[in-house]
Each structure stands twice: as C-alpha cells, then as structure tokens.
Design a protein around this motif. Structure first.
Motif, PDB file in Angstrom:
ATOM      1  N   ILE A 385     -12.377 -13.213  -1.992  1.00 26.91           N
ATOM      2  CA  ILE A 385     -13.513 -13.913  -2.972  1.00 26.91           C
ATOM      3  C   ILE A 385     -13.221 -15.445  -2.941  1.00 26.91           C
ATOM      4  O   ILE A 385     -13.802 -16.234  -3.549  1.00 26.91           O
ATOM      5  CB  ILE A 385     -13.633 -13.060  -4.308  1.00 26.91           C
ATOM      6  CG1 ILE A 385     -12.254 -13.321  -5.025  1.00 26.91           C
ATOM      7  CG2 ILE A 385     -14.101 -11.845  -4.294  1.00 26.91           C
ATOM      8  CD1 ILE A 385     -12.558 -12.970  -6.451  1.00 26.91           C
ATOM      9  N   ALA A 386     -11.839 -15.718  -2.647  1.00 25.35           N
ATOM     10  CA  ALA A 386     -11.549 -16.957  -2.946  1.00 25.35           C
ATOM     11  C   ALA A 386     -12.336 -18.164  -1.860  1.00 25.35           C
ATOM     12  O   ALA A 386     -12.203 -19.504  -2.126  1.00 25.35           O
ATOM     13  CB  ALA A 386      -9.828 -17.295  -2.692  1.00 25.35           C
ATOM     14  N   ALA A 402      -2.420 -14.457   2.729  1.00 28.83           N
ATOM     15  CA  ALA A 402      -1.972 -15.448   1.735  1.00 28.83           C
ATOM     16  C   ALA A 402      -2.763 -16.621   1.797  1.00 28.83           C
ATOM     17  O   ALA A 402      -2.681 -17.055   0.574  1.00 28.83           O
ATOM     18  CB  ALA A 402      -0.468 -15.822   2.436  1.00 28.83           C
ATOM     19  N   GLU A 403      -3.383 -16.879   2.696  1.00 31.57           N
ATOM     20  CA  GLU A 403      -4.295 -18.431   2.688  1.00 31.57           C
ATOM     21  C   GLU A 403      -5.209 -17.968   1.452  1.00 31.57           C
ATOM     22  O   GLU A 403      -5.680 -19.089   0.823  1.00 31.57           O
ATOM     23  CB  GLU A 403      -4.899 -18.387   3.885  1.00 31.57           C
ATOM     24  CG  GLU A 403      -4.387 -19.206   5.046  1.00 31.57           C
ATOM     25  CD  GLU A 403      -5.280 -18.926   6.418  1.00 31.57           C
ATOM     26  OE1 GLU A 403      -6.324 -18.978   6.404  1.00 31.57           O
ATOM     27  OE2 GLU A 403      -4.486 -18.449   7.440  1.00 31.57           O
ATOM     28  N   ILE A 406      -3.585 -18.402  -1.757  1.00 33.92           N
ATOM     29  CA  ILE A 406      -3.261 -19.707  -2.124  1.00 33.92           C
ATOM     30  C   ILE A 406      -4.798 -20.277  -2.468  1.00 33.92           C
ATOM     31  O   ILE A 406      -4.573 -21.379  -3.313  1.00 33.92           O
ATOM     32  CB  ILE A 406      -2.577 -20.142  -0.926  1.00 33.92           C
ATOM     33  CG1 ILE A 406      -1.189 -19.754  -1.012  1.00 33.92           C
ATOM     34  CG2 ILE A 406      -2.461 -22.022  -0.954  1.00 33.92           C
ATOM     35  CD1 ILE A 406      -0.450 -19.686   0.293  1.00 33.92           C
ATOM     36  N   MET A 407      -5.798 -20.498  -1.674  1.00 33.11           N
ATOM     37  CA  MET A 407      -7.141 -20.910  -1.939  1.00 33.11           C
ATOM     38  C   MET A 407      -7.418 -20.728  -3.285  1.00 33.11           C
ATOM     39  O   MET A 407      -8.003 -21.417  -4.096  1.00 33.11           O
ATOM     40  CB  MET A 407      -8.161 -20.424  -1.064  1.00 33.11           C
ATOM     41  CG  MET A 407      -8.797 -21.428  -0.001  1.00 33.11           C
ATOM     42  SD  MET A 407      -9.439 -20.710   1.236  1.00 33.11           S
ATOM     43  CE  MET A 407     -10.336 -19.584   0.843  1.00 33.11           C
ATOM     44  N   ALA A 408      -7.224 -19.452  -3.853  1.00 34.69           N
ATOM     45  CA  ALA A 408      -7.613 -19.059  -5.432  1.00 34.69           C
ATOM     46  C   ALA A 408      -6.870 -19.908  -6.226  1.00 34.69           C
ATOM     47  O   ALA A 408      -7.307 -20.256  -7.169  1.00 34.69           O
ATOM     48  CB  ALA A 408      -7.503 -17.454  -5.517  1.00 34.69           C
ATOM     49  N   GLY A 459       3.435 -21.028  -1.617  1.00 36.72           N
ATOM     50  CA  GLY A 459       2.427 -21.450  -2.428  1.00 36.72           C
ATOM     51  C   GLY A 459       2.095 -20.354  -3.769  1.00 36.72           C
ATOM     52  O   GLY A 459       1.163 -20.714  -4.618  1.00 36.72           O
ATOM     53  N   ILE A 460       2.868 -19.486  -4.015  1.00 35.70           N
ATOM     54  CA  ILE A 460       2.551 -18.241  -4.900  1.00 35.70           C
ATOM     55  C   ILE A 460       3.798 -18.380  -5.842  1.00 35.70           C
ATOM     56  O   ILE A 460       4.834 -17.764  -5.591  1.00 35.70           O
ATOM     57  CB  ILE A 460       2.214 -17.029  -4.432  1.00 35.70           C
ATOM     58  CG1 ILE A 460       1.166 -16.870  -3.369  1.00 35.70           C
ATOM     59  CG2 ILE A 460       1.806 -15.961  -5.610  1.00 35.70           C
ATOM     60  CD1 ILE A 460       0.874 -15.694  -2.912  1.00 35.70           C
TER      61      ILE A 460
END
Ligand code: TNX
Length: 536
Positions: A385-386, A402-403, A406-408, A459-460
């Motif tokens: 959904i990101a 993971a991408e 990170i987009m979210a 990134g998290i």
C-alpha cells in the motif's frame, strides 16, 4: 500396637501428606530465576514466600469497571486453577492480593510486589493490572495450568517486578479465510495470546477461498462466498453477533481485534458471490468449483460470477476498480464492520494485486483508505500500500519488501513489523515439518527468536515501528491442534521481541525459560513443536 497408640503417628502422617502437596519453600524457584515470558524489565529478589490459600482475599483499591473486570478475570482463572473461591475484602489486611490503579505509570506498565503477607499489583490502567496477573500466573508451578487442582496451598517467591512493553502493538494474525475456525477456537487463541501479554488479534476475514463475516447489505458474500475453503471443506462464517462475541471476549483480555478485508486482490470469494464486482478474471482451473446456485436456493443465474476457489494459488483475483458498484461495495463492507469494531484499526489488505496495473491499484487503495477514515477508523495494509499516498495515521505492515516499508516511512507512516522470513508462523520449522509452507524460509525456534526489529533495515528506526505481528496463514492448517503446533513455541519468541528491550533478551535465557512453558502447555493439553534447539 493398638489403634490408640498408633493414632498420633497416623495423624502425623496425614498432616505430613497434607504439607507435602504444598511446595516447600526450598523448592520455590527464586523470582529472578522464574521462567517468565516475555522477560520482564526489572526483577528484584527477596527471601521468603507468599502463601496463596483458602484464606487469601482480594482487594480492589479503586472500584471502577476496568479494575473489577480484571479481578473477575483473576477469579475466573485462579478459582478454576486452584479450586479456591477468593473472597473480596474492603481493605488490605494480611494474606491479601491488592490491585491498585495509581498515576504516572506507562499505559501498559505494571509493578508487582510480593512479600510474605501481601501481593500488590500497581498500574495506571487496567491493562497493566492484567499483565501483572499474567506474570503472577507464570510464577506459580506448571501444575496450576491443569485447571483442576483441589484445595492446597501455592507458594510464590518474594520480590518485585517492574515491567512495561517495548512496543504498543504486539499481535498475531489468524487467517480464518483459507480454513474457517469456529468462535471457540478463536477464543482459545485469544487466551493463549493473553498469556504472553500480546494485545492484538488481526483476523484475516476474507480471501479467494472464503468470505467469513456476515455483511447484511450483501448477504451472498457468506451464502456463496462462505460456503467452502481450501481443499473443498464446508467453510463457514461469523455472523455479526459471533464477531461481537469474539470482540468482547478479546476485550476482556485486553486484546483488540483488527479486522481485515483484503482488497482489491484476494477477492475471489466476493467475485463468486456478486458477478458485478468481477472485471473478468481467470480463476486457476485446479481448485475452481462451480457454484450450484439452485442448491443454495438462488433462482437467478449470475453469468459474471466466478467459480469458487479451493486451491492455494495467490494473486489471480481483483475487484473491478473501474466500476462505481465496487466503491458502493467497499463502503458497505467497511461501514458494517467498522460499526461493530471498537478498535482503532481496519486492515484493507492490499497485498499481491498481481492482475491490475499500479495506476489502477493506487487510486483504489487511496479510496479504500478514505472510506476507512469516513467510518472513524485508521487503515492498516500490507506493505504494497506504500505505493499509494498514505494518510499519516495509516500503518504499513512490512511482510516482504523493505523498500515498501521505507517508502511508507518516508511518507510519515509507521510500520508494523512482520517479516515473512522471521515472523510467519505458517512457515515450516524445517524440511520435515508435516504442516506449513516454506516459500519464505524454514523458521526454527532460534530463527524466530534471534532478530531485532530495529536491526532489519537501516531505514527502519525505533520511532518508525508501531509494533510486531506474527501471522498464521492457514492454507495447510485445519484444526486447533495444528494451530497450536505452529504457534508454540514460536509465538512466545515473537511476544518477547515485541515486549522486552533488546538488551534484556538472550537466546540462552529464552531457551531455558521456554522449556518450562513446555510443561505448562502439557498441563493445559496444548500441542507444541518440540524444537531440537531446546532441551525439553
Ligand atoms: C503470502 S503474506 C500471502 C498470503 C499467503 C502467505 C502464505 C501476504 C500478505 N500474502 O496470501 O497466505 O503468503 O505464507
């Protein structure tokens, strides 16, 4: 020797036998060595024991619905387990357990103090008192879990525990769509979650193989869509009353139900029920089942409806994102479920929509998200959904990419951590496990335990993480016994990751504590996997 001479000896023997069913103080595991899962924040040891017996009284310092509910739970559980009916006293005296709400503690934090004469549980909120009770339960021997002990005394080690969770969302997901599980099985899972201080149960209520919740404005969803499951069994569904019963039962154990209606993909059961939602998808031949509408008492044919599906392929279905009727449909479904869901979150799925273009997927997700907001809820969705523009309150569930997570995060959303390679309870333990899948990984107990949410991806970070959830998909799982086998012992591993800070966790400690829980599961008649990584 005549009887009179023997009597004192006889009495002594009886008395000794009586004492010997009580654990003697030397046998009591000191509080610092107790096998508590999840591992508490801080534990201080003192010498001595508290005796729980027929004279133990309960005191509720602040009478309010929340605290009395907790005490009712205590009585329900401990009375069944010990055979003792604990009286409630007005004020603390000797041999009492005191429940007290005080200010200035974290939302789910508790403080448990055990001394010779009193046990005191302090918290700011009833949830904290409830967790204090769960800890108390684990300080008692495994036998207590048999639930049928006659009146005897139970000793608890003295000391203090101050404890609070690392993350506010600690959950499990149960897929009731691939195979349907009756209300009692769901309640049983809720009880198992509560033992490990988990506070969310996400129910995957719809998928290609089944629609499992009554929607009054679209009744065929359950008549047709609920009529089968993977392998062709008879399926089933929850009426709205059943669902409310689950919600209330969960609430009494401080667990919030998170309902999921997966969309726009994973929707074949809806497309088989209402042809107007179907853009003309192709259902895999193997597993496609013709709907006998006449047998279901339906006179009208529906030439656009798909066959039902009982196989386990994913990604072939989608709602027709171009038709207005689809948006009427999702509005009705979200409205009806939101109205009977007290929790803040509604899960819109959003995974594996392989048969529509991204430019159609994105506006669909954005509209679904708006509809959830219109009915007063926040959205959760699988990490895909990101790709859409997320509301700041939306949470993306990181399961695969993971991408995407990170987009979210870059959009200001938080993520719920459920990496398939670590947290999926439907993955086989190893290549010999007779249940489960292994597309993501084989997940042995140590694999399920030895990871840390903040160390998965650069990134998290901690502040991006809403919590941790362990999903149990049920393509291969058909009974309560099988649920237990897949979740134990991995669920407690995930529960500890979600509750206990990383610096207090270690595999050596966990693997020795978990074996004590094996004894508890045996006492409860709960199935589990005897992982070779543990010396049971
Ligand atoms: C992927 S995880 C799926 C599910 C399957 C699961 C089986 C996710 C969001 N989608 O549809 O049941 O794998 O492990």
């Amino acid at each position: 020797m005549n009887l009179f001479k023997r009597l004192p000896l006889l009495l002594l023997t009886i008395a000794w036998a009586g004492i010997s069913c009580t654990s003697s103080p030397e046998n009591i595991t000191p509080i610092r060595e107790a096998a508590i899962i999840p591992q508490p924040g801080s534990v201080m040891e003192a010498t001595g024991t508290f005796t729980l017996n027929r004279h133990t009284k309960l005191v509720v310092a602040n009478e309010e619905p929340g605290t009395t509910g907790v005490v009712d739970y205590f009585m329900e559980y401990f009375s069944a387990a010990t055979g003792i009916n604990f009286p409630v006293a007005a004020s603390p005296g000797s041999n009492t357990i005191v429940f007290e709400l005080i200010a200035d503690m974290g939302a789910e934090e508790y403080f448990l103090e055990i001394d010779e004469d009193q046990i005191r549980i302090f918290a700011s909120q009833p949830a904290g008192l409830f967790y204090g009770i769960q800890t108390l339960r684990q300080l008692l021997p495994a036998e207590i879990e048999k639930g049928n002990s006659s009146s005897r005394e139970w000793l608890l080690p003295m000391g203090k525990i101050r404890d609070k969770p690392e993350y506010p969302y600690r959950g499990m997901m149960l897929d009731v769509a691939r195979h349907f599980f009756p209300v009692d099985d769901v309640k049983h899972v809720i009880d198992l979650l509560a033992k490990y201080k988990m506070n969310r149960l996400h129910l995957h209520l719809s998928d290609d193989q089944g629609w499992r919740i009554e929607i009054k404005s679209w009744p065929l969803l359950t008549t047709i869509g609920g009529s089968t499951e993977v392998g062709g069994g008879e399926g089933g569904f929850y009426t709205q009353e059943d669902y409310k019963e689950i919600v209330n039962y969960a609430e009494s154990r401080f667990i919030t139900i998170v309902p999921e209606i997966d969309m726009p993909g994973h929707t074949n059961s809806a497309l088989a029920s209402y042809g107007e939602l179907n853009p003309g998808i192709t259902v895999p031949e193997e597993g496609a089942v013709h709907v006998d509408r006449e047998a279901l008492g339906l006179s009208e044919p529906d030439p656009n409806a798909t066959p039902l599906y009982t196989g386990i392929e994913v990604g072939f279905s989608t709602l027709d994102t171009e038709k207005d009727i689809t948006y009427q449909f999702i509005d009705d479904v979200i409205r009806e479920i939101a109205a009977i869901t007290p929790g803040e979150y509604f899960h819109i799925g959003g995974d594996e929509s392989h048969v529509i273009a991204l430019e159609d997927y994105i506006p669909f997700i954005e509209r679904a998200q708006e509809t959830v907001a219109k009915y007063g809820k926040k959205s959760l969705g699988w990490d895909e959904i990101a790709h859409a523009t997320l509301l700041p309150t939306t949470v993306a569930q990181y399961w695969a990419e993971a991408e995407n997570a990170i987009m979210a995060i870059e959009q200001g959303a938080q993520v719920l951590i459920s990496p398939a390679v670590k947290a999926y309870l439907d993955m086989q333990y190893d290549s010999t496990t007779h249940l489960g899948l292994h597309w993501a990984a084989y997940i042995e107990l140590d694999d399920a335990y030895n990871w840390e949410p903040t160390e998965l991806e650069e990134g998290i970070q901690k502040e991006d993480i809403f919590g941790v959830e362990a999903p149990l998909w049920t393509e291969t799982i058909t009974t309560r016994d099988e649920i237990e086998f897949m979740i134990f012992p991995r669920l407690p591993a995930i529960a500890e990751i979600a509750w206990t800070p990383n610096n207090l966790r270690s595999w050596d400690s966990f693997s020795s504590r978990i074996k004590e829980h094996g004894k508890r599961w045996e006492a409860m008649g709960v199935n589990y996997y005897q992982s070779p990584t543990v010396e049971w």
